[in-house]
Scaffold this active site. Structure first.
Site, short mmCIF file in Angstrom:
data_model
loop_
_atom_site.label_atom_id
_atom_site.label_comp_id
_atom_site.label_asym_id
_atom_site.label_seq_id
_atom_site.Cartn_x
_atom_site.Cartn_y
_atom_site.Cartn_z
N HIS A 126 0.82 -1.23 0.00
CA HIS A 126 0.00 0.00 0.00
C HIS A 126 0.85 1.27 0.00
CE1 HIS A 126 -3.66 -2.22 0.38
NE2 HIS A 126 -3.37 -2.72 1.57
N ASP A 148 -4.65 -12.58 3.43
CA ASP A 148 -5.88 -12.13 4.07
C ASP A 148 -7.13 -12.36 3.21
OD1 ASP A 148 -4.87 -10.26 2.34
OD2 ASP A 148 -4.84 -8.60 3.76
ZN LIG Z 1 -4.23 -6.98 2.77
#
Ligand SMILES: [Zn+2]
Length: 312
Positions: free
Chosen positions: A126, A244
């Site tokens: 990110h 995830d």
């Molecule tokens: Zn993630």
């Protein structure tokens, strides 16, 4: 097959508060599982070196690097965004996380390893060229990619990202770069709420609706990523390996299982074997359910090692 396993004890010292899901327990759970199953002993283990400022500057702006250093606290936490906090050990851990990928790239180009897994945190995908977000500070994979180009002269690099969240940072850094192909599967609509429209020729977004399972994931990856990778012919394959999207993970709503991670790792290895002399470097991104994170990394490593999924 030699699979390198790169980590560093200091990656455990980065703390963002007692209840933060991106916690040192993640690396503990992975190590405990890999030790218990004996998988760790199949790998070539080493500690990550810290990345240099010069190498970080291949993927991040000097202003951003300066700002992170200026804000690094000597005690307490400095909030960069609502869920991304810097403590006194954060930047040291982040330098080691990026340094792990740089070392991994060097190992595959120097034929010291066939492939590499970097068990590191903080994660990276990110982090944009000039922005920290989503638990990420330095974009580990992007830094490793830029290093591979500069040091090893590689011209075409594929980044495969199967985290439940889209790798907006990697897109930000390499959008419109013809030497990079980014293939990213992710839950949509979902965080990071940006960079998810496919307006760049070198970015292949594979959005999946909440509830999608491994069957749907495999069908889409096979239909979209495979032909693009075959046309691109990467000389190095990098994986943003987030776990995830697992069914048990509380962070997202996808339903992947361990055998889906084994499958996608094999697909990446096949591409690396055909076009990249096997060169593949994988770095941990997300994965917050400790048990399924550990068993998913185990499946990922079994594929990297060429072991069957059912290996005891
Ligand atoms: Zn993630």
């Amino acid at each position: 097959m030699i699979t390198a396993y790169i980590t560093h004890p200091h990656c455990m010292r980065h703390l963002m508060g007692p209840t933060h899901p991106e916690s040192p327990k993640r690396l503990e759970a992975i190590r405990a599982r890999l030790a218990l199953t004996g998988i760790l002993t199949h790998t070539m283990q080493s500690d990550a070196p810290p990345v240099t400022r010069e190498t970080l500057a291949l993927a991040h702006s000097p202003q951003y690097l300066d700002a992170l250093e200026a804000h690094a606290p000597t005690q307490g936490l400095h909030e960069l965004d609502g869920d991304t906090h810097m403590g006194q050990d954060t930047l040291t851990a982040a330098r080691l996380a990026a340094g792990a990928v740089v070392r991994g790239v060097d190992q595959v180009f120097r034929h010291q390893a066939d492939n590499v897994f970097c068990a590191v945190r903080p994660p990276g995908h990110h982090a944009e060229r000039g922005t920290a977000m989503g638990f990420c500070f330095y974009n580990n994979i992007a830094v490793g990619l830029a290093h591979a180009r500069q040091r090893h002269g590689v011209e075409r690099v594929a980044v495969l990202d199967f985290d439940v969240h889209q790798g907006n940072g990697t897109v930000d850094i390499f959008k419109n770069d013809p030497g990079v192909l980014i293939c990213s599967s992710f839950q949509s609509p979902f965080y990071p709420w940006r960079y998810q429209q496919g307006q760049w020729d070198n970015v292949l977004n594979t959005p999946l609706s909440a509830g999608a399972d491994g069957h749907e994931f495999r069908r889409r990856v096979e239909a979209q990523w495979l032909p693009a990778l075959q046309a691109f012919k990467p000389q190095l394959v990098l994986l943003s390996a987030g776990f995830d999207a697992h069914r048990d993970d509380p962070m997202g709503g996808l339903n992947l299982l361990e055998d889906d991670y084994y499958w996608v790792t094999q697909l990446a290895l096949d591409i690396a074997r055909v076009y990249a002399e096997g060169r593949l470097v994988s770095a941990l991104e997300g994965g917050y359910h400790l048990d399924s994170l550990a068993t998913s990394v185990e499946a990922h490593l079994k594929a990297l090692l060429g072991l069957p999924l059912g290996h005891p």
